[in-house]
Scaffold this motif. Structure first.
Motif, PDB file in Angstrom:
ATOM      1  N   VAL A  99       0.872  -1.165   0.000  1.00 41.03           N
ATOM      2  CA  VAL A  99       0.000   0.000   0.000  1.00 41.03           C
ATOM      3  C   VAL A  99       0.915   1.222   0.000  1.00 41.03           C
ATOM      4  N   GLU A 100       0.998   1.839  -1.157  1.00 36.78           N
ATOM      5  CA  GLU A 100       1.858   3.012  -1.314  1.00 36.78           C
ATOM      6  C   GLU A 100       1.138   4.207  -0.726  1.00 36.78           C
ATOM      7  N   VAL A 101       1.764   4.829   0.258  1.00 40.13           N
ATOM      8  CA  VAL A 101       1.115   5.906   0.992  1.00 40.13           C
ATOM      9  C   VAL A 101       1.271   7.210   0.227  1.00 40.13           C
ATOM     10  N   THR A 102       0.222   7.572  -0.499  1.00 38.55           N
ATOM     11  CA  THR A 102       0.164   8.827  -1.246  1.00 38.55           C
ATOM     12  C   THR A 102      -1.175   9.479  -0.936  1.00 38.55           C
ATOM     13  N   ASN A 103      -1.465  10.604  -1.579  1.00 40.50           N
ATOM     14  CA  ASN A 103      -2.760  11.240  -1.337  1.00 40.50           C
ATOM     15  C   ASN A 103      -3.907  10.277  -1.630  1.00 40.50           C
ATOM     16  N   ARG A 104      -3.748   9.491  -2.680  1.00 36.17           N
ATOM     17  CA  ARG A 104      -4.705   8.437  -2.984  1.00 36.17           C
ATOM     18  C   ARG A 104      -3.920   7.123  -2.991  1.00 36.17           C
ATOM     19  N   PRO A 105      -3.943   6.400  -1.861  1.00 44.20           N
ATOM     20  CA  PRO A 105      -3.094   5.205  -1.726  1.00 44.20           C
ATOM     21  C   PRO A 105      -3.260   4.210  -2.868  1.00 44.20           C
ATOM     22  N   ASN A 106      -2.134   3.714  -3.347  1.00 45.24           N
ATOM     23  CA  ASN A 106      -2.131   2.710  -4.397  1.00 45.24           C
ATOM     24  C   ASN A 106      -1.892   1.342  -3.778  1.00 45.24           C
ATOM     25  N   VAL A 107      -2.627   0.365  -4.229  1.00 48.15           N
ATOM     26  CA  VAL A 107      -2.520  -0.997  -3.700  1.00 48.15           C
ATOM     27  C   VAL A 107      -2.036  -1.934  -4.802  1.00 48.15           C
ATOM     28  N   TYR A 108      -1.010  -2.706  -4.480  1.00 49.84           N
ATOM     29  CA  TYR A 108      -0.436  -3.632  -5.445  1.00 49.84           C
ATOM     30  C   TYR A 108      -0.304  -5.016  -4.812  1.00 49.84           C
ATOM     31  N   TRP A 109      -0.498  -6.046  -5.631  1.00 47.87           N
ATOM     32  CA  TRP A 109      -0.379  -7.439  -5.194  1.00 47.87           C
ATOM     33  C   TRP A 109       0.622  -8.181  -6.064  1.00 47.87           C
ATOM     34  N   GLY A 110       1.309  -9.121  -5.436  1.00 40.30           N
ATOM     35  CA  GLY A 110       2.150 -10.035  -6.188  1.00 40.30           C
ATOM     36  C   GLY A 110       1.342 -11.215  -6.699  1.00 40.30           C
ATOM     37  N   GLN A 111       2.014 -12.096  -7.427  1.00 39.34           N
ATOM     38  CA  GLN A 111       1.341 -13.252  -8.027  1.00 39.34           C
ATOM     39  C   GLN A 111       1.276 -14.449  -7.080  1.00 39.34           C
ATOM     40  N   GLY A 112       2.064 -14.423  -6.031  1.00 40.00           N
ATOM     41  CA  GLY A 112       2.005 -15.493  -5.038  1.00 40.00           C
ATOM     42  C   GLY A 112       3.086 -16.543  -5.218  1.00 40.00           C
ATOM     43  N   THR A 113       3.395 -17.202  -4.107  1.00 42.33           N
ATOM     44  CA  THR A 113       4.334 -18.330  -4.117  1.00 42.33           C
ATOM     45  C   THR A 113       3.750 -19.436  -3.243  1.00 42.33           C
ATOM     46  N   GLN A 114       3.831 -20.657  -3.723  1.00 47.24           N
ATOM     47  CA  GLN A 114       3.215 -21.786  -3.029  1.00 47.24           C
ATOM     48  C   GLN A 114       4.117 -22.279  -1.903  1.00 47.24           C
ATOM     49  N   VAL A 115       3.523 -22.452  -0.742  1.00 47.99           N
ATOM     50  CA  VAL A 115       4.195 -23.090   0.396  1.00 47.99           C
ATOM     51  C   VAL A 115       3.401 -24.334   0.762  1.00 47.99           C
ATOM     52  N   THR A 116       4.067 -25.469   0.764  1.00 48.06           N
ATOM     53  CA  THR A 116       3.423 -26.726   1.129  1.00 48.06           C
ATOM     54  C   THR A 116       4.186 -27.351   2.291  1.00 48.06           C
ATOM     55  N   VAL A 117       3.467 -27.610   3.368  1.00 54.82           N
ATOM     56  CA  VAL A 117       4.066 -28.225   4.553  1.00 54.82           C
ATOM     57  C   VAL A 117       3.499 -29.628   4.675  1.00 54.82           C
TER      58      VAL A 117
END
Length: 119
Positions: A99-117
């Motif tokens: 969440v980029e803190v600007t006057n109008r916050p920008n939200v970005y997501w990654g593509q993800g990484t799998q964790v298997t236990v």
């Protein structure tokens, strides 16, 4: 072009450890609150851990407190999630969010990484 690239996932035995990394580019990482989320099969995405812009404040989901540690390196535009004492219920796709803190916050997501236990 905004990118959040997660890495470090994989298969690990119960009780083991992994360190996830999320490298950011295309926006001002040093002005962004960073968080990790995860989503297990058939479940909603849930908050795991968050870290403030300067890195001096962190918070965690109750399910991971004492086992996971979030950290960041603003010089490398990277946020980390050190996971220890892993349990089968930690199995999920792990995503980082900015969440980029600007006057109008920008939200970005990654593509993800799998964790298997699993043993």
């Amino acid at each position: 072009q905004v990118q959040l690239v997660e890495s470090g996932g994989g298969l690990v035995q119960p009780g083991g450890s992994l360190r996830l990394s999320c490298e950011a580019s295309g926006f001002t990482f040093s002005r962004s609150v960073m968080t990790w989320y995860r989503q297990a099969p058939g479940k909603e995405r849930e908050f795991v851990a968050g870290i403030s812009v300067p890195g001096d404040s962190t918070n965690y989901a109750d399910s991971v407190k004492g086992r996971f540690t979030i950290s960041r390196d603003n010089a490398k535009n990277t946020v980390y999630l050190q996971m220890s004492s892993l349990k089968p219920e930690d199995t999920a796709v792990y995503y980082c969010k900015a969440v980029e803190v600007t006057n109008r916050p920008n939200v970005y997501w990654g593509q993800g990484t799998q964790v298997t236990v699993s043993s």
